[in-house]
Design a protein around this motif. Sequence first.
Motif, PDB file in Angstrom:
ATOM      1  N   SER A 497       0.832  -1.206   0.000  1.00  0.00           N
ATOM      2  CA  SER A 497       0.000   0.000   0.000  1.00  0.00           C
ATOM      3  C   SER A 497       0.865   1.253   0.000  1.00  0.00           C
ATOM      4  CB  SER A 497      -0.924  -0.011   1.222  1.00  0.00           C
ATOM      5  OG  SER A 497      -1.753  -1.150   1.222  1.00  0.00           O
ATOM      6  N   LEU A 498       1.950   1.231   0.774  1.00  0.00           N
ATOM      7  CA  LEU A 498       2.869   2.365   0.771  1.00  0.00           C
ATOM      8  C   LEU A 498       3.627   2.464  -0.554  1.00  0.00           C
ATOM      9  CD1 LEU A 498       4.295   2.106   4.399  1.00  0.00           C
ATOM     10  CD2 LEU A 498       2.681   3.792   3.525  1.00  0.00           C
ATOM     11  N   LEU A 499       3.889   1.335  -1.202  1.00  0.00           N
ATOM     12  CA  LEU A 499       4.515   1.362  -2.518  1.00  0.00           C
ATOM     13  C   LEU A 499       3.583   1.996  -3.548  1.00  0.00           C
ATOM     14  CD1 LEU A 499       6.256  -2.144  -2.698  1.00  0.00           C
ATOM     15  CD2 LEU A 499       7.372   0.078  -2.741  1.00  0.00           C
ATOM     16  N   LEU A 500       2.304   1.675  -3.457  1.00  0.00           N
ATOM     17  CA  LEU A 500       1.333   2.320  -4.342  1.00  0.00           C
ATOM     18  C   LEU A 500       1.331   3.828  -4.137  1.00  0.00           C
ATOM     19  CD1 LEU A 500      -1.840   0.030  -4.398  1.00  0.00           C
ATOM     20  CD2 LEU A 500      -0.586   0.895  -6.368  1.00  0.00           C
ATOM     21  N   ARG A 505       3.194   9.277  -6.013  1.00  0.00           N
ATOM     22  CA  ARG A 505       3.894  10.515  -5.640  1.00  0.00           C
ATOM     23  C   ARG A 505       5.261  10.631  -6.292  1.00  0.00           C
ATOM     24  NH1 ARG A 505       0.645  12.689  -1.895  1.00  0.00           N
ATOM     25  NH2 ARG A 505      -0.840  11.236  -0.978  1.00  0.00           N
ATOM     26  N   ARG A 506       5.580   9.728  -7.234  1.00  0.00           N
ATOM     27  CA  ARG A 506       6.791   9.796  -8.044  1.00  0.00           C
ATOM     28  C   ARG A 506       8.060   9.697  -7.205  1.00  0.00           C
ATOM     29  NH1 ARG A 506       4.967   8.231 -12.471  1.00  0.00           N
ATOM     30  NH2 ARG A 506       6.587   9.216 -13.730  1.00  0.00           N
ATOM     31  N   ASP A 507       8.056   8.775  -6.246  1.00  0.00           N
ATOM     32  CA  ASP A 507       9.232   8.550  -5.409  1.00  0.00           C
ATOM     33  C   ASP A 507      10.123   7.474  -5.997  1.00  0.00           C
ATOM     34  OD1 ASP A 507       8.375  10.317  -3.315  1.00  0.00           O
ATOM     35  OD2 ASP A 507       7.011   8.770  -2.602  1.00  0.00           O
ATOM     36  N   LYS A 508      11.381   7.471  -5.569  1.00  0.00           N
ATOM     37  CA  LYS A 508      12.232   6.304  -5.736  1.00  0.00           C
ATOM     38  C   LYS A 508      12.022   5.407  -4.519  1.00  0.00           C
ATOM     39  CE  LYS A 508      16.506   6.581  -7.183  1.00  0.00           C
ATOM     40  NZ  LYS A 508      17.932   6.994  -7.345  1.00  0.00           N
ATOM     41  N   VAL A 509      12.146   4.112  -4.695  1.00  0.00           N
ATOM     42  CA  VAL A 509      11.969   3.185  -3.584  1.00  0.00           C
ATOM     43  C   VAL A 509      13.123   2.199  -3.560  1.00  0.00           C
ATOM     44  CG1 VAL A 509       9.452   3.365  -3.552  1.00  0.00           C
ATOM     45  CG2 VAL A 509      10.525   1.636  -4.980  1.00  0.00           C
ATOM     46  N   ALA A 533       7.541  -4.396  -5.496  1.00  0.00           N
ATOM     47  CA  ALA A 533       6.423  -5.242  -5.075  1.00  0.00           C
ATOM     48  C   ALA A 533       6.704  -6.715  -5.368  1.00  0.00           C
ATOM     49  CB  ALA A 533       5.142  -4.799  -5.772  1.00  0.00           C
ATOM     50  N   ALA A 534       7.346  -6.979  -6.516  1.00  0.00           N
ATOM     51  CA  ALA A 534       7.669  -8.362  -6.859  1.00  0.00           C
ATOM     52  C   ALA A 534       8.682  -8.952  -5.884  1.00  0.00           C
ATOM     53  CB  ALA A 534       8.206  -8.423  -8.290  1.00  0.00           C
ATOM     54  N   ARG A 535       9.715  -8.183  -5.512  1.00  0.00           N
ATOM     55  CA  ARG A 535      10.702  -8.677  -4.542  1.00  0.00           C
ATOM     56  C   ARG A 535      10.055  -8.907  -3.179  1.00  0.00           C
ATOM     57  NH1 ARG A 535      15.891  -7.242  -6.508  1.00  0.00           N
ATOM     58  NH2 ARG A 535      15.711  -7.439  -8.773  1.00  0.00           N
ATOM     59  N   LEU A 536       9.160  -8.010  -2.799  1.00  0.00           N
ATOM     60  CA  LEU A 536       8.496  -8.137  -1.504  1.00  0.00           C
ATOM     61  C   LEU A 536       7.602  -9.362  -1.468  1.00  0.00           C
ATOM     62  CD1 LEU A 536       7.931  -6.631   1.259  1.00  0.00           C
ATOM     63  CD2 LEU A 536       5.891  -5.750   0.126  1.00  0.00           C
ATOM     64  N   ASP A 537       6.891  -9.620  -2.573  1.00  0.00           N
ATOM     65  CA  ASP A 537       5.953 -10.736  -2.608  1.00  0.00           C
ATOM     66  C   ASP A 537       6.675 -12.072  -2.454  1.00  0.00           C
ATOM     67  OD1 ASP A 537       3.142 -11.136  -2.765  1.00  0.00           O
ATOM     68  OD2 ASP A 537       3.398 -12.082  -4.730  1.00  0.00           O
ATOM     69  N   ALA A 538       7.909 -12.142  -2.962  1.00  0.00           N
ATOM     70  CA  ALA A 538       8.681 -13.394  -2.885  1.00  0.00           C
ATOM     71  C   ALA A 538       9.552 -13.473  -1.648  1.00  0.00           C
ATOM     72  CB  ALA A 538       9.550 -13.528  -4.134  1.00  0.00           C
TER      73      ALA A 538
END
Length: 650
Positions: A497-500, A505-509, A533-538
Amino acid sequence: MPPYPFSAVVGMDELRLALVLSAISPSIGGVLVRGEKGTAKSTMVRALASLLPEVEVVRGCRFSCDPAAPDPGCPDGPHDGAGRERRPARLVELPVGAAEDRVVGSIDLERALTEGVTDYQPGLLAAAHRGLLYVDEVNLLHDHLVDTLLDAAAMGRSTVEREGVSVSHAARFVLIGTMNPEEGELRPQLLDRFGLTVEVAASREPDQRAEVVRRRLAYDADPDAFAARHAASDAKFAAEIRAARGLLPSVTLADDALVRIAEVCASFEVDGMRADIVTARAAVAHAAWCGRDSVSTEDIRVAARLALPHRRRRDPFDAPGLDRQRLEDALRDTEPPEGPDDPDGPDDPGGPDDGGPGSSPADGGDEPPEQGDGPGRRQDIQKAGKPYRARVFTVHGVGEGERGRRSRAENEAGRTIGVKPAGVRDGSPHLVATMKAAAPHQRSRGRRGAGLVLRPGDVRFARREGKEGNLVLFCVDASGSMGARARMREVKAAVVSLLLDAYQRRDKVGLVTFRAAGAQLALPPTVSVEAAAARLDALPTGGRTPLAEGLVEAARVLRVEAVRDPRRRPLLVVVTDGRATSGADAVRRSHAAADLLADTGVASVVMDCESGRMRLGLAGELAARLGAEHVPLDQVSLVDAVKERTRRAA
């Protein structure tokens, strides 16, 4: 050097078709080309321009007015009695780092003040009128330029408002963008403005790859000879495009075909009506390309494959592409298959008791000793729960970073808050301050005419405050205590949700994880929240909690990024229950690491993941040491946070 011939590109049939359809019917709205680097995306777009029919323009008009219907508001008008001429259609390239004045044009403020003349210099939008506007790496385009493109694409006009002076001109163009999804996604508003989208990838067939290399080497060795060898096939493409354009007005879209298009779009639950309109236009263009005078089912099938994939994505984490079987079912007038799109089934196969509030505290949050990385030990991978609208966390103070939507910053995208001192010539001029600075010498000797006497040192520039994008670095605890009672599912849902929110907001993560005996940088800072999100999911859970190592690794990443991108201020989000159990003196070392981070002054948030009835409050202590905002996991949701504040107020 002649451009690489359009017909010489090996493969890429779907991309070739999408570009041709947009050339036949510019009202489709252009093409977005998504794909990995080195797949001839830019090559094909640049080669297309040479195939387009010539356009007839008013002689001497800088805005490419059509002699048959000149723009009544053209800054170079009126065009009564003006001659006409033919010229090739233009391909105008918009650089990612272009200044706004270069895109929309600019007004010579000094001449306007001293001579009373509105001297407007056209920008790239004026040059692209009735042609192609190409943006390479369109997903990296600054937000203020995205807003400008959205306005021009929606209205068909570009308007420049500067210090009370207004200039407007027609700006209708075919927008073509290329992008690498690994570098970040597009804003939904701009994504929807592209009529068609194509996913491209390099061939895995050795023979085809060899032919690509063979042709490229031949072109590099002798571009003129290579272009001459393919001139006939390019000329055939150009002739077929002209013929299809001529046939286009006579192609009929029967009512039953229009209803079928509406049924297909409704079956994919796309937002709005633009999908139906674009699919209809693309189907008509495809029929004209095939030499037919009426739209068939095949035309609708092809148009839907190109017009719908990017419109059915609800967020950047949805898989791209279109379910071909679902499309065939819709074309056969059958109901779409029931059930979710995900073949793996629902997110929560374990039932309602997923370790959330109200679950049995029997596990107590202790770390199962059998989990870890060693032989015979278990690693648990839990999928993220459904994302939600998250609270907005910001960096305090005023920065000067890249334009975005998170924290306060001084940049050219915001409102005027003051005037820059003399000598700082940066940004847009401030009219009132400039006139005040020039006022004392308006009665000076040598003054001639009625204009304003303006000296170089009189010009003042505006200070503007807007929003900036930040570096949001997630430091996620993936130890066994986080996996107990399926708590990690909720944690991943909160981080997604924070990644969304970071995407919007055009951030780097970036993503640092720690578990077992150490920490690792799972994802270096990037603008691709999809990759995060893909790295987090795995991400697996298990083992003890090396909190100190996680914080030290986060500090290292922030230190490196401060050198690489010094203008982008960081926001550290530590996701943990506060335990530190790995290695000797785990608690003391974690306190020392927290003190180290606090000394850097980095803005931080501690997402408290502790659960159960017996809580130790360790995450709260960590937040106090970091000088961070302490947020319980169940208050990351904006709705839940509002409810909690309302309850406390009552």
